[in-house]
Design a protein around this motif. Structure first.
Motif, PDB file in Angstrom:
ATOM      1  N   UNK A 142       0.835  -1.202   0.000  1.00  0.00           N
ATOM      2  CA  UNK A 142       0.000   0.000   0.000  1.00  0.00           C
ATOM      3  C   UNK A 142       0.868   1.248   0.000  1.00  0.00           C
ATOM      4  N   UNK A 143       1.986   1.200   0.721  1.00  0.00           N
ATOM      5  CA  UNK A 143       2.894   2.342   0.737  1.00  0.00           C
ATOM      6  C   UNK A 143       3.516   2.622  -0.616  1.00  0.00           C
ATOM      7  N   UNK A 144       3.616   1.581  -1.474  1.00  0.00           N
ATOM      8  CA  UNK A 144       4.155   1.784  -2.826  1.00  0.00           C
ATOM      9  C   UNK A 144       3.070   2.158  -3.824  1.00  0.00           C
ATOM     10  N   UNK A 145       1.849   2.385  -3.323  1.00  0.00           N
ATOM     11  CA  UNK A 145       0.770   2.824  -4.192  1.00  0.00           C
ATOM     12  C   UNK A 145      -0.017   1.699  -4.834  1.00  0.00           C
ATOM     13  N   UNK A 146       0.206   0.448  -4.426  1.00  0.00           N
ATOM     14  CA  UNK A 146      -0.527  -0.676  -5.005  1.00  0.00           C
ATOM     15  C   UNK A 146      -1.794  -0.952  -4.196  1.00  0.00           C
ATOM     16  N   UNK A 147      -2.784  -1.454  -4.868  1.00  0.00           N
ATOM     17  CA  UNK A 147      -4.006  -1.839  -4.182  1.00  0.00           C
ATOM     18  C   UNK A 147      -3.805  -3.198  -3.527  1.00  0.00           C
ATOM     19  N   UNK A 148      -4.378  -3.368  -2.350  1.00  0.00           N
ATOM     20  CA  UNK A 148      -4.157  -4.590  -1.590  1.00  0.00           C
ATOM     21  C   UNK A 148      -5.400  -4.887  -0.759  1.00  0.00           C
ATOM     22  N   UNK A 149      -5.597  -6.195  -0.468  1.00  0.00           N
ATOM     23  CA  UNK A 149      -6.687  -6.620   0.392  1.00  0.00           C
ATOM     24  C   UNK A 149      -6.086  -7.304   1.608  1.00  0.00           C
ATOM     25  N   UNK A 150      -6.381  -6.784   2.803  1.00  0.00           N
ATOM     26  CA  UNK A 150      -5.811  -7.319   4.031  1.00  0.00           C
ATOM     27  C   UNK A 150      -6.639  -8.520   4.522  1.00  0.00           C
ATOM     28  N   UNK A 151      -5.980  -9.539   5.123  1.00  0.00           N
ATOM     29  CA  UNK A 151      -6.717 -10.707   5.653  1.00  0.00           C
ATOM     30  C   UNK A 151      -7.584 -10.296   6.845  1.00  0.00           C
ATOM     31  N   UNK A 152      -8.668 -11.044   7.035  1.00  0.00           N
ATOM     32  CA  UNK A 152      -9.584 -10.786   8.147  1.00  0.00           C
ATOM     33  C   UNK A 152      -9.811 -12.095   8.913  1.00  0.00           C
ATOM     34  N   UNK A 153      -8.844 -12.549   9.716  1.00  0.00           N
ATOM     35  CA  UNK A 153      -8.972 -13.822  10.450  1.00  0.00           C
ATOM     36  C   UNK A 153     -10.056 -13.731  11.527  1.00  0.00           C
ATOM     37  N   UNK A 154     -10.478 -14.931  11.989  1.00  0.00           N
ATOM     38  CA  UNK A 154     -11.523 -14.994  13.016  1.00  0.00           C
ATOM     39  C   UNK A 154     -10.890 -14.862  14.403  1.00  0.00           C
ATOM     40  N   UNK A 208     -10.770  -0.814   5.365  1.00  0.00           N
ATOM     41  CA  UNK A 208     -11.489   0.467   5.293  1.00  0.00           C
ATOM     42  C   UNK A 208     -10.515   1.625   5.114  1.00  0.00           C
ATOM     43  N   UNK A 209      -9.366   1.527   5.803  1.00  0.00           N
ATOM     44  CA  UNK A 209      -8.360   2.575   5.660  1.00  0.00           C
ATOM     45  C   UNK A 209      -7.818   2.631   4.232  1.00  0.00           C
ATOM     46  N   UNK A 210      -7.602   1.464   3.617  1.00  0.00           N
ATOM     47  CA  UNK A 210      -7.086   1.423   2.244  1.00  0.00           C
ATOM     48  C   UNK A 210      -8.068   2.105   1.296  1.00  0.00           C
TER      49      UNK A 210
END
Length: 562
Positions: free
Chosen positions: A191-203, A215-217
């Motif tokens: 994300x810092x390099x300007x790429x789109x990314x999806x963060x994991x959401x573990x239980x 949400x921040x992204x």
């Protein structure tokens, strides 16, 4: 270094440091309490010993005293020494193999000190109220340190065992729990390099972190686009003409936000977007603009968006923009303040341009009137006063006597001064024969009057307008006047040249010069020269330094040439 290892090392260091502090603190506490106990033992022992020795000393049985002192090492743990003094301070009995050291006799009362490299605690008690003598008993500190050392070593071994067990269990748990966190860290780097990314959401609790990062992204992407567009609009708003400002801002907003067209309303004046693809209606612009200014917020209508630009303007944009309404509303609200400042700057710039044009026109008229008045006075001096003086000189020619000769010489001097004044005011040769002839005559008259040798270079390939010739003549006149008044130079040079499409005039001398920082362009008649030059679109340059002479250079555009 991996995060799990960093956490383990941090926890290990914190636990070790905390445990060490506690153990060392406990050891210090034990030592302090042990020292108190040791003092109590020394005081109790010396009292006990004093009681044992009372009867023997009263009976003067010194053998019994020495025997009881010899058994004191077994009676009192940590025994160091003991000795008995009579009331006069003489040693009666002691436990030292070679006698009581002299230095020791000078250390009465309770105190701690070093004896042969070891710390001892000495206590003192009077025998039979001090009337039978005094006994002193000392105990070593070493047993106390041994007990404290045992406690500290036991605590350290326990601490190391607990830390080792905790590190092993913690490593197993952290490697499993922190895997999603490591993936989040990699995503943050992308994300810092300007790429789109999806963060994991573990239980787990980290799932809340993953959802917050996603949400921040999304918010970062939205803010980046908003900030980029805002910066571009602000860059376009640097225009100082209100028409250029309206065209730049409206064109950018229509193009980037997919509006159809737009207007800038400023105090009843409507500025269109000339590069827009369609023409916007004008009938409701004023009403929408006044409503937005009154409410002080962005108005969102079915077919238009109105942005207030207080206190005097508003943007009216037509069509349905692309993007979320909240995002566009926030962007346009953020633009309101900077656009208000830009609009006010454009208004002030317009007023400044208008005032500058009025000032230039008044200055031009004043200079023209001045030149005309100078010409009239010069003609009157030449035609009327000059003719009168000439007649006076002719009338004095036939009169005899020294007074007549003196009057005739005075009249001739006055006639020359009148002609010089007329030449300075407005040389007729400038109007009849042109700039070169006028300058050559003025330079010749200047050299004759001041004794300063002047070298004139004149190279022009075309005639100049009367206005430009007057400016050049006055600049040379004022500059040479400054040479005569201030420079002290015996020589000067004047040049009028055509170079690279402009007229360049210079006047330079070899005199004393001056400090530009202290004088600048506000002294020695330079203000008048600068105003004349700038009035015809030219520039005045001044070069000088103490002891290095002065150079006045003027650059004038040839567009004013005739």
């Amino acid at each position: 270094m991996r995060l799990s290892l960093q956490l383990l090392l941090t926890v290990c260091f914190a636990a070790t440091a905390t445990g060490s502090v506690l153990i060392l603190g406990g050891g210090a506490f034990l030592f302090a309490e042990g020292e108190k106990t040791l003092w109590q033992q020394a005081r109790a022992g010396v009292q006990d010993l004093a009681t044992l020795l009372t009867d023997d000393l009263l009976l003067r049985d010194l053998l019994a005293v020495r025997t009881k002192l010899g058994s004191a090492s077994a009676r009192y743990p940590g025994f160091a020494f003991a000795y008995v003094l009579d009331p006069e301070g003489r040693v009666l009995a002691h436990t030292f193999p070679e006698g009581v050291p002299e230095a020791l006799l000078g250390l009465p009362g309770e105190r701690s000190f070093r004896l042969e490299g070891k710390v001892v605690y000495q206590a003192e008690a009077g025998i039979y109220g001090g009337r039978a003598g005094t006994v002193r008993l000392a105990l070593y500190q070493a047993p106390l340190w041994e007990e404290v050392g045992k406690v500290v070593r036991t605590g350290l071994f326990g601490l190391l065992w607990a830390v080792g067990l905790g590190v092993g269990l913690g490593y197993l748990l952290l490697t499993q729990a922190l895997e999603p966190l490591a993936r989040m860290a990699e995503g943050a780097a992308l994300l810092g390099r300007g790429e789109r990314v999806r963060f994991p959401e573990p239980k787990s609790e980290l799932g809340d972190l993953g959802r917050a990062l996603n949400r921040m992204e999304e918010e970062v992407e939205r803010r980046q686009r908003q900030l980029s567009l805002l910066n571009r609009v602000l860059a376009e708003s640097h225009a100082l003409r209100v028409e250029e400002l309206a065209e730049r801002v409206l064109s950018l907003l229509v193009r980037e936000l997919a509006f159809v067209c737009g207007h800038l309303w400023v105090e009843g004046r409507v500025l269109r977007c000339r590069n827009c693809q369609a023409l916007c209606p004008l009938d409701e612009v004023q009403g929408l603009a006044e409503e937005a200014l009154r409410l002080g917020q962005v108005l969102w209508r079915r077919q238009s968006v109105v942005v207030p630009v207080p206190p005097r303007g508003a943007l009216v944009l037509y069509g349905l923009p692309s993007g979320e309404e909240a995002w566009i509303r926030e962007l346009l609200t953020a633009l309101s303040g900077p656009l208000s400042t830009a609009l006010e700057n454009a208004r002030l710039y317009g007023l400044l341009q208008e005032k500058e044009a009025q000032r230039a026109e008044l200055l031009r008229a004043w200079l023209k009137a001045q030149e005309e008045e100078r010409g009239r006075i010069a003609r009157e001096l030449h035609d009327e006063v000059g003719q009168a003086l000439t007649g006076l000189i002719l009338g004095l020619e036939g009169l005899p006597g020294e007074k007549a000769v003196a009057l005739k010489e005075l009249a001739r001097y006055t006639l020359a001064e009148v002609r010089r004044l007329a030449l300075d005011l407005r040389p007729s040769v400038l109007d009849h024969l042109g700039l070169e002839a006028a300058l050559r005559r003025y330079v010749r008259e200047f050299s004759d009057r001041t004794g300063i040798e002047v070298d004139l270079s004149f190279h022009l390939s075309r005639p100049l307008s009367p206005e430009l010739e007057t400016v050049i003549y006055r600049v040379v006149q004022e500059a040479l006047t400054n040479v005569a008044r201030h420079s002290g130079s015996p020589k000067a040079a004047v040049g009028v040249l055509e170079v690279e499409g402009e007229v360049r005039v210079f006047v330079e001398d070899e005199g004393r010069g001056f400090d530009l920082r202290k004088v600048g362009l506000g002294h020695q008649g330079l203000v008048g020269m600068r105003e004349r030059v700038e009035l015809v679109g030219g520039r005045l340059l001044l070069e000088s330094a103490p002891g290095e002479g002065t150079r006045v250079q003027v650059r004038l555009p040839l567009e004013v040439a005739a």
